[in-house]
Design a protein around this motif. Sequence first.
Motif, PDB file in Angstrom:
ATOM      1  N   UNK A   1      35.182 -11.861   8.772  1.00  0.00           N
ATOM      2  CA  UNK A   1      35.030 -11.623  10.202  1.00  0.00           C
ATOM      3  C   UNK A   1      33.577 -11.772  10.630  1.00  0.00           C
TER       4      UNK A   1
ATOM      5  N   UNK B   1      38.710  -4.613  13.918  1.00  0.00           N
ATOM      6  CA  UNK B   1      37.965  -5.780  14.400  1.00  0.00           C
ATOM      7  C   UNK B   1      38.670  -6.408  15.597  1.00  0.00           C
ATOM      8  N   UNK B   2      39.971  -6.586  15.490  1.00  0.00           N
ATOM      9  CA  UNK B   2      40.726  -7.223  16.567  1.00  0.00           C
ATOM     10  C   UNK B   2      40.649  -6.399  17.850  1.00  0.00           C
TER      11      UNK B   2
ATOM     12  N   UNK C   1      35.749 -11.217  23.251  1.00  0.00           N
ATOM     13  CA  UNK C   1      35.190 -10.240  22.324  1.00  0.00           C
ATOM     14  C   UNK C   1      35.783  -8.860  22.569  1.00  0.00           C
ATOM     15  N   UNK C   2      36.092  -8.552  23.810  1.00  0.00           N
ATOM     16  CA  UNK C   2      36.682  -7.241  24.053  1.00  0.00           C
ATOM     17  C   UNK C   2      37.654  -7.249  25.219  1.00  0.00           C
TER      18      UNK C   2
ATOM     19  N   UNK D   1      41.199  -4.856   9.817  1.00  0.00           N
ATOM     20  CA  UNK D   1      41.532  -5.988  10.683  1.00  0.00           C
ATOM     21  C   UNK D   1      41.833  -5.499  12.091  1.00  0.00           C
TER      22      UNK D   1
ATOM     23  N   UNK E   1      37.387  -9.319   3.654  1.00  0.00           N
ATOM     24  CA  UNK E   1      37.881  -9.517   5.021  1.00  0.00           C
ATOM     25  C   UNK E   1      36.758  -9.259   6.022  1.00  0.00           C
TER      26      UNK E   1
END
Lengths: 220, 220
Positions: B212, A212-213, A146-147, A209, B208
């Motif tokens: 997620x 989030x990534x 997650x992180x 994106x 998107x």
Amino acid sequence: MTRRTTIRVVLADDERMVRTALRAILSAEPDLEVVGEAATGAEAVSVARELRPDVVLMDVRMPEVDGIRATEQILATLAAPPRVVVVTTFENDSYVYDALRAGACGFLLKRADADALVQAVRLVARTDSLLFPSAVRALAAAHARAEPAPPAWVARLTGRESEVLRHLAAGLTNAEIARLMEVGPATVKTHVAAVLAKTGTRDRTQAVIAAYEAGFMNAR
Amino acid sequence: MTRRTTIRVVLADDERMVRTALRAILSAEPDLEVVGEAATGAEAVSVARELRPDVVLMDVRMPEVDGIRATEQILATLAAPPRVVVVTTFENDSYVYDALRAGACGFLLKRADADALVQAVRLVARTDSLLFPSAVRALAAAHARAEPAPPAWVARLTGRESEVLRHLAAGLTNAEIARLMEVGPATVKTHVAAVLAKTGTRDRTQAVIAAYEAGFMNAR
DNA sequence: ATCCGCCTCCGCCGCGCGGGGGAGGGGCCT
DNA sequence: AGGCCCCTCCCCCGCGCGGCGGAGGCGGAT
């Protein structure tokens, strides 16, 4: 039911007093035996390697090598690794999660009473009850992915740019963001352009994106 | 150190034999008292509400209301909730994570020996050692936001629409998606429109985000 | 044989978006 | 005094995008 042999314990803590106290508590039990002590992480690893204890009580904060790395090394290098119980002072210690990931199978608070300590050691030694390592590790793995390390661009964002990125990741249009931030739409456009440049993305969707990534959304 | 009073335990399991066995084991200890039993989740909730036990041993699989929901309800409705220990048959049971999320503070395998069972109950009752609920819950929360129950719209997406959404979540333009899928740009537009409609979003960026949030990206 | 869902395309239209370039003001450091 | 960064806002331009309505084919259900 029947205890076949004594539970061999190694204590790893940089404070002599803590070790003494733990030893006193554990030695009072006939089925527990403190076979070794270590004052540093490196020492803990070598001691564990030599003595092959059933349980290691590991302090997180130690000089040279901290308890987390020591735990990792112990579990990685031994064929039949001992159960490692991490000892912390505060339960909201951020080390907790690192320790889980490293493979520790339990925690103890330093303020825990003697009874709880003894019982925890016994329980951990005979494993497979109360939070098994496999479950813990699966959870920690989920937490880990997650992180990871946040990309460099996160730190380069200015205050306003971070705000804008957050709103982008909420799916807002520039106009909506402008209203929320109480600035003109042109200003938002400027910030968005800066965010795109710093994140190395070409449009708002890719920026979201990236956010989030990068785990940008998990950090409150 | 000194046990002030007995630990009051409630057993929740749909199999009478299991309850009998557990009761036999726990009753043998002077400091443990089985004050109640329940054969269903609903019963477990009401029994816990009435008897206010210190510990509840909760089977996951039970008729009417399963152990997870029962745990949730017990923890939600009681001011000073008991410690809930979930009992499972297999340790890789997927219920484990749900139970953690629901607030259970420990696990026991049914194959655990009597000694471990007793010790686990004592340990859980006096709390704050060995994997505290707060740490567990934080981890479970991390795990939870990685994959909750997927929203209904996921199942409604057709094959092509799922493909398109995946490409959207990769930050591609319609033209790029068209080249990848070897169809015309107009076709992609149609699919995108369908995705927006089904996800209840207004533009690709929100789609998107939905992907997620739904854990759509984790599912391969 | 009929309907329906899915996939494949077509046009038109409006607009939000991103790129480029510029400008002014406030704060901080040198 | 200057330089630099951040925030604020302005212009114009091109285009990707999303909404609209329509169309044809193809397969599986009824």
